[in-house]
Design a protein around this motif. Structure first.
Motif, PDB file in Angstrom:
ATOM      1  N   HIS A   3       0.835  -1.192   0.000  1.00  0.00           N
ATOM      2  CA  HIS A   3       0.000   0.000   0.000  1.00  0.00           C
ATOM      3  C   HIS A   3       0.874   1.246   0.000  1.00  0.00           C
ATOM      4  CE1 HIS A   3       0.888  -0.884   4.220  1.00  0.00           C
ATOM      5  NE2 HIS A   3       0.734   0.389   4.451  1.00  0.00           N
ATOM      6  N   GLU A   4       0.243   2.387  -0.226  1.00  0.00           N
ATOM      7  CA  GLU A   4       0.988   3.637  -0.284  1.00  0.00           C
ATOM      8  C   GLU A   4       1.320   4.121   1.120  1.00  0.00           C
ATOM      9  OE1 GLU A   4       0.084   8.113  -1.808  1.00  0.00           O
ATOM     10  OE2 GLU A   4      -0.462   6.458  -3.153  1.00  0.00           O
ATOM     11  N   VAL A   5       2.571   4.522   1.309  1.00  0.00           N
ATOM     12  CA  VAL A   5       3.033   5.055   2.587  1.00  0.00           C
ATOM     13  C   VAL A   5       3.653   6.415   2.306  1.00  0.00           C
ATOM     14  CG1 VAL A   5       4.642   4.745   4.506  1.00  0.00           C
ATOM     15  CG2 VAL A   5       3.475   2.763   3.536  1.00  0.00           C
ATOM     16  N   GLU A   6       3.330   7.392   3.109  1.00  0.00           N
ATOM     17  CA  GLU A   6       3.880   8.740   2.946  1.00  0.00           C
ATOM     18  C   GLU A   6       4.435   9.196   4.281  1.00  0.00           C
ATOM     19  OE1 GLU A   6       1.965  13.037   2.197  1.00  0.00           O
ATOM     20  OE2 GLU A   6       1.535  11.561   0.635  1.00  0.00           O
ATOM     21  N   ASP A   7       5.573   9.867   4.254  1.00  0.00           N
ATOM     22  CA  ASP A   7       6.189  10.407   5.459  1.00  0.00           C
ATOM     23  C   ASP A   7       7.086  11.542   5.018  1.00  0.00           C
ATOM     24  OD1 ASP A   7       6.998  10.742   8.102  1.00  0.00           O
ATOM     25  OD2 ASP A   7       7.389   8.614   8.406  1.00  0.00           O
ATOM     26  N   GLU A  13      21.817  20.435   8.758  1.00  0.00           N
ATOM     27  CA  GLU A  13      22.774  21.453   8.318  1.00  0.00           C
ATOM     28  C   GLU A  13      23.820  20.920   7.339  1.00  0.00           C
ATOM     29  OE1 GLU A  13      22.156  20.891  11.672  1.00  0.00           O
ATOM     30  OE2 GLU A  13      20.725  22.524  11.862  1.00  0.00           O
ATOM     31  N   SER A  14      24.111  19.630   7.395  1.00  0.00           N
ATOM     32  CA  SER A  14      25.090  19.051   6.468  1.00  0.00           C
ATOM     33  C   SER A  14      24.397  18.418   5.253  1.00  0.00           C
ATOM     34  CB  SER A  14      25.968  18.022   7.185  1.00  0.00           C
ATOM     35  OG  SER A  14      25.180  16.934   7.628  1.00  0.00           O
ATOM     36  N   TYR A  15      23.105  18.750   5.063  1.00  0.00           N
ATOM     37  CA  TYR A  15      22.291  18.286   3.930  1.00  0.00           C
ATOM     38  C   TYR A  15      22.072  16.776   3.936  1.00  0.00           C
ATOM     39  CZ  TYR A  15      22.909  23.018   2.346  1.00  0.00           C
ATOM     40  OH  TYR A  15      22.904  24.386   2.278  1.00  0.00           O
ATOM     41  N   SER A  16      22.157  16.162   5.105  1.00  0.00           N
ATOM     42  CA  SER A  16      21.876  14.737   5.243  1.00  0.00           C
ATOM     43  C   SER A  16      20.410  14.558   5.595  1.00  0.00           C
ATOM     44  CB  SER A  16      22.727  14.117   6.344  1.00  0.00           C
ATOM     45  OG  SER A  16      24.090  14.192   6.024  1.00  0.00           O
ATOM     46  N   ILE A  17      19.866  13.403   5.245  1.00  0.00           N
ATOM     47  CA  ILE A  17      18.499  13.072   5.612  1.00  0.00           C
ATOM     48  C   ILE A  17      18.470  11.668   6.189  1.00  0.00           C
ATOM     49  CG2 ILE A  17      17.469  14.530   3.835  1.00  0.00           C
ATOM     50  CD1 ILE A  17      16.793  11.840   2.365  1.00  0.00           C
ATOM     51  N   THR A  18      17.418  11.360   6.907  1.00  0.00           N
ATOM     52  CA  THR A  18      17.169  10.010   7.396  1.00  0.00           C
ATOM     53  C   THR A  18      15.921   9.509   6.702  1.00  0.00           C
ATOM     54  OG1 THR A  18      18.152  10.505   9.540  1.00  0.00           O
ATOM     55  CG2 THR A  18      16.641   8.629   9.441  1.00  0.00           C
ATOM     56  N   VAL A  19      15.999   8.327   6.115  1.00  0.00           N
ATOM     57  CA  VAL A  19      14.821   7.733   5.496  1.00  0.00           C
ATOM     58  C   VAL A  19      13.926   7.245   6.632  1.00  0.00           C
ATOM     59  CG1 VAL A  19      13.955   5.949   3.935  1.00  0.00           C
ATOM     60  CG2 VAL A  19      16.160   7.061   3.464  1.00  0.00           C
ATOM     61  N   PRO A  20      12.681   7.727   6.698  1.00  0.00           N
ATOM     62  CA  PRO A  20      11.800   7.336   7.798  1.00  0.00           C
ATOM     63  C   PRO A  20      11.607   5.823   7.874  1.00  0.00           C
ATOM     64  CG  PRO A  20      10.889   9.194   6.596  1.00  0.00           C
ATOM     65  CD  PRO A  20      12.057   8.690   5.797  1.00  0.00           C
ATOM     66  N   ALA A  21      11.469   5.316   9.098  1.00  0.00           N
ATOM     67  CA  ALA A  21      11.350   3.876   9.327  1.00  0.00           C
ATOM     68  C   ALA A  21      10.197   3.250   8.553  1.00  0.00           C
ATOM     69  CB  ALA A  21      11.204   3.591  10.815  1.00  0.00           C
ATOM     70  N   ARG A  25      10.743   0.233   5.873  1.00  0.00           N
ATOM     71  CA  ARG A  25      10.068  -1.071   5.994  1.00  0.00           C
ATOM     72  C   ARG A  25       9.236  -1.383   4.752  1.00  0.00           C
ATOM     73  NH1 ARG A  25       9.318   0.639  11.360  1.00  0.00           N
ATOM     74  NH2 ARG A  25       7.287   1.489  10.819  1.00  0.00           N
ATOM     75  N   GLU A  26       8.427  -0.436   4.306  1.00  0.00           N
ATOM     76  CA  GLU A  26       7.529  -0.673   3.168  1.00  0.00           C
ATOM     77  C   GLU A  26       8.301  -0.927   1.876  1.00  0.00           C
ATOM     78  OE1 GLU A  26       3.922  -1.315   1.318  1.00  0.00           O
ATOM     79  OE2 GLU A  26       4.347  -1.117   3.448  1.00  0.00           O
ATOM     80  N   ALA A  27       9.421  -0.206   1.689  1.00  0.00           N
ATOM     81  CA  ALA A  27      10.211  -0.351   0.459  1.00  0.00           C
ATOM     82  C   ALA A  27      11.246  -1.463   0.554  1.00  0.00           C
ATOM     83  CB  ALA A  27      10.904   0.976   0.132  1.00  0.00           C
ATOM     84  N   GLY A  28      11.480  -1.991   1.760  1.00  0.00           N
ATOM     85  CA  GLY A  28      12.490  -3.035   1.923  1.00  0.00           C
ATOM     86  C   GLY A  28      13.902  -2.508   1.837  1.00  0.00           C
TER      87      GLY A  28
END
Length: 82
Positions: A3-7, A13-21, A25-28
């Protein structure tokens, strides 16, 4: 994906991101995978998951070519060079 998951996430500040949990999980998503980023003409960002493949050559059998080889010395040789 089932199913579709949105977050959303925040760019630090260092232009890094964290992929939400929930997205991981949904994308593996696993350690070693890559994210391929694209921006289209309208400025829309899309992200594609590129799975890391482990053991791509693990099923290959060695081939005896009748002479010894040394990968560290031979890796730059072109076919026919000696």
């Amino acid at each position: 994906m089932s199913h579709e998951v949105e977050d959303e996430t925040t760019i630090n500040e260092s232009y890094s991101i964290t992929v939400p949990a929930a997205i991981r999980r949904e994308a593996g998503v696993e350690a070693g995978d890559k994210l391929r980023w694209r921006v289209d003409e309208e400025g829309t960002i899309s992200v594609e998951l590129v799975k890391q493949h482990y053991g791509a050559f693990s099923r290959l059998e060695p081939v005896d070519i009748g002479e010894p080889t040394h990968a560290a010395e031979d890796h730059d040789l072109v076919a026919g060079d000696t």
